[in-house]
Design an enzyme around this catalytic site. Structure first.
Site, PDB file in Angstrom:
ATOM      1  CG  HIS A  85      -1.957  -1.033   1.245  1.00 35.24           C
ATOM      2  ND1 HIS A  85      -1.685  -2.322   1.642  1.00 35.24           N
ATOM      3  CD2 HIS A  85      -3.277  -1.013   0.899  1.00 35.24           C
ATOM      4  CE1 HIS A  85      -2.790  -3.052   1.549  1.00 35.24           C
ATOM      5  NE2 HIS A  85      -3.761  -2.280   1.111  1.00 35.24           N
ATOM      6  CE  LYS A 112      -5.395  -4.827  -1.181  1.00 40.14           C
ATOM      7  NZ  LYS A 112      -5.951  -4.819   0.185  1.00 40.14           N
TER       8      LYS A 112
END
Length: 242
Positions: A85, A112
């Site tokens: 992130h 991800k």
């Protein structure tokens, strides 16, 4: 303890649907409440108890502990989503590719990446990297999305580039740029089932041409660019018409 018990109750309630658990501390954009837990101990407990289908683990925290967790997962039904992130910016094309590769090398079930898009060019870079990585690694599951107002297109159309998961909200958004579940379902039903005619509208530079080419390739549908059509019919350049 409580986390495993609550997770089991949720899993029992949703039945066959997959459950993803995330311990998001303030360092990853979560709330301060998450900071009171020992990150890796809690995640290991979730894996051992097998109370979820997937658990999200940050790739940049401790790579050795991540490898240890994926080793435990080999004999468990709970698998790991290795995530990265960045709530401030969009990394380079090369960084995106390498981070997804890092998740695969570590033995994660998914890679991800969720980063902030400050412009539509940021979103296009994320989609390009996603598509290229998927083309070279079709068997490895990935999920990518861009946060912010400029990133919403990635949440709706990322599936055309190989991203398998998107995130939507039923109420207050948990990340900048999340779309409502109703909107996402509406787009998905039209786009990923039997699309029929699809008309893309929006301001200049929002990615209409990029997305339309992907739709055309995905469904073997003819693509009509209205700018080109107008120029052909009028014999004038769009810039001249303006």
């Amino acid at each position: 303890g409580d986390i495993e018990r609550i997770s089991k109750d949720i899993k029992d309630a949703i039945g066959d649907r997959d459950l993803i658990l995330t311990l998001r501390t303030s360092a990853e954009g979560g709330e301060e409440n998450g900071d009171r837990f020992d990150y890796f101990s809690v995640i290991e407990g979730i894996i051992e108890a097998e109370v979820a289908d997937y658990v999200d683990v940050e790739l940049e925290r401790d790579i050795e502990k991540l490898y240890a967790l994926t080793d435990i997962c080999k004999n468990k039904k709970t698998k790991i989503i290795g995530s990265y992130h960045d709530f401030k910016s969009m990394p380079s094309y090369e960084f995106i590719i390498n981070e997804l590769k890092k998740a695969g090398d570590a033995g994660c079930e998914y890679g991800k990446l969720a980063c902030m898009a400050r412009s539509y060019e940021d979103s296009e870079r994320l989609l390009a990297a996603t598509g290229d990585f998927y083309k070279d690694n079709p068997d490895f599951k990935i999920a990518t999305m861009a946060m912010g107002a400029s990133g919403y297109v990635t949440r709706l159309y990322g599936g055309m580039y190989g991203s398998r998961i998107t995130f939507a909200t039923l109420g207050r958004a948990s990340a900048p740029g999340q779309r409502s579940a109703d909107e996402v379902i509406n787009v998905f039903e039209r786009l990923y089932s039997d699309p029929g005619h699809i008309i893309l509208i929006g301001f200049m530079g929002t990615g209409k041409t990029t997305v339309s080419k992907k739709i055309s390739d995905l469904y073997d549908m003819p693509e009509i660019d209205t700018d080109s059509l107008i120029e052909e019919k009028t014999g004038k350049k769009i810039s001249r018409i303006f």
